[in-house]
Design an enzyme around this catalytic site. Structure first.
Site, PDB file in Angstrom:
ATOM      1  N   ASP A  31       0.852  -1.192   0.000  1.00  0.00           N
ATOM      2  CA  ASP A  31       0.000   0.000   0.000  1.00  0.00           C
ATOM      3  C   ASP A  31       0.890   1.245   0.000  1.00  0.00           C
ATOM      4  OD1 ASP A  31      -3.215   0.539   0.942  1.00  0.00           O
ATOM      5  OD2 ASP A  31      -1.813   2.209   1.118  1.00  0.00           O
ATOM      6  N   ILE A  32       0.509   2.241  -0.789  1.00  0.00           N
ATOM      7  CA  ILE A  32       1.319   3.460  -0.941  1.00  0.00           C
ATOM      8  C   ILE A  32       1.287   4.315   0.334  1.00  0.00           C
ATOM      9  CG2 ILE A  32      -0.426   5.070  -1.858  1.00  0.00           C
ATOM     10  CD1 ILE A  32       1.612   5.690  -4.132  1.00  0.00           C
ATOM     11  N   ASN A  88     -12.937  -3.339   2.591  1.00  0.00           N
ATOM     12  CA  ASN A  88     -13.884  -2.224   2.685  1.00  0.00           C
ATOM     13  C   ASN A  88     -14.840  -2.273   1.505  1.00  0.00           C
ATOM     14  OD1 ASN A  88     -12.613  -1.133   5.009  1.00  0.00           O
ATOM     15  ND2 ASN A  88     -11.094  -0.083   3.726  1.00  0.00           N
ATOM     16  N   GLY A  94     -15.305   3.215   3.862  1.00  0.00           N
ATOM     17  CA  GLY A  94     -13.941   3.658   3.583  1.00  0.00           C
ATOM     18  C   GLY A  94     -13.370   3.169   2.269  1.00  0.00           C
ATOM     19  N   GLN A  95     -14.188   2.533   1.426  1.00  0.00           N
ATOM     20  CA  GLN A  95     -13.646   2.110   0.119  1.00  0.00           C
ATOM     21  C   GLN A  95     -13.412   3.340  -0.747  1.00  0.00           C
ATOM     22  OE1 GLN A  95     -15.984  -0.714  -2.193  1.00  0.00           O
ATOM     23  NE2 GLN A  95     -14.305  -1.035  -3.651  1.00  0.00           N
ATOM     24  N   HIS A 101     -10.277  -5.353  -3.362  1.00  0.00           N
ATOM     25  CA  HIS A 101      -8.943  -5.644  -2.823  1.00  0.00           C
ATOM     26  C   HIS A 101      -9.057  -5.991  -1.350  1.00  0.00           C
ATOM     27  CE1 HIS A 101      -9.802  -1.318  -2.530  1.00  0.00           C
ATOM     28  NE2 HIS A 101      -9.173  -1.341  -1.370  1.00  0.00           N
ATOM     29  N   HIS A 103      -7.014  -5.773   2.194  1.00  0.00           N
ATOM     30  CA  HIS A 103      -5.884  -5.192   2.912  1.00  0.00           C
ATOM     31  C   HIS A 103      -5.342  -6.266   3.851  1.00  0.00           C
ATOM     32  CE1 HIS A 103      -6.859  -0.796   2.211  1.00  0.00           C
ATOM     33  NE2 HIS A 103      -8.043  -1.320   1.969  1.00  0.00           N
TER      34      HIS A 103
END
Ligand code: AMP
Ligand code: ZN
Length: 115
Positions: A31-32, A88, A94-95, A101, A103
């Protein structure tokens, strides 16, 4: 592939990412904006906007994404200490990227319930 989708573009290698796993059905990358020492996104290659669009025929795929998450947790040494897998669904949850995907979060203590 959706041209407007960030994760489709990462899958197509049009946008760089730190890829940590690749197979026929899925890829995984860091994750960035990590929220834990390990924060990896596990993403199907195929564009599925969210869990709401998952079909019965995708049961194997969603299972596969979890197996990849568990394998990466073992590789990162967090399988025993504990980790969280989050999916999410919808803006209220919070998507922000509408390509399904998981997390994978770990390497620190986690509180419950999540905010
Ligand atoms: P969500 O809010 O559940 O849709 O998760 C989207 C995640 O994608 C967030 O944790 C972001 O930090 C992450 N993200 C956004 N852009 C990128 C990118 N270019 N590479 C890697 N992760 C990203
Ligand atoms: Zn997509």
């Amino acid at each position: 592939m959706s041209k407007d989708c960030l994760f489709c573009r990462i899958v197509a290698k049009e946008i760089p990412a730190k890829i940590v796993h690749e197979d026929e059905q899925a890829i995984a990358f860091d994750d960035i904006n990590p929220q834990a020492p390990t924060h990896i996104l596990v993403v199907p290659r195929r564009h599925i906007p969210s869990l709401n669009e998952l079909a019965a025929k995708d049961a194997g795929l969603i299972g596969h994404l979890h197996l990849v998450a568990a394998q990466l947790a073992r590789q990162r040494g967090i399988a025993e200490s504990g980790y969280r897998v989050v999916l999410n669904t919808g803006r209220g949850a919070g998507q922000s990227v509408f390509h399904l995907h998981l997390h994978l979060l770990g390497g620190r203590g986690m509180r419950w319930p999540p905010g």
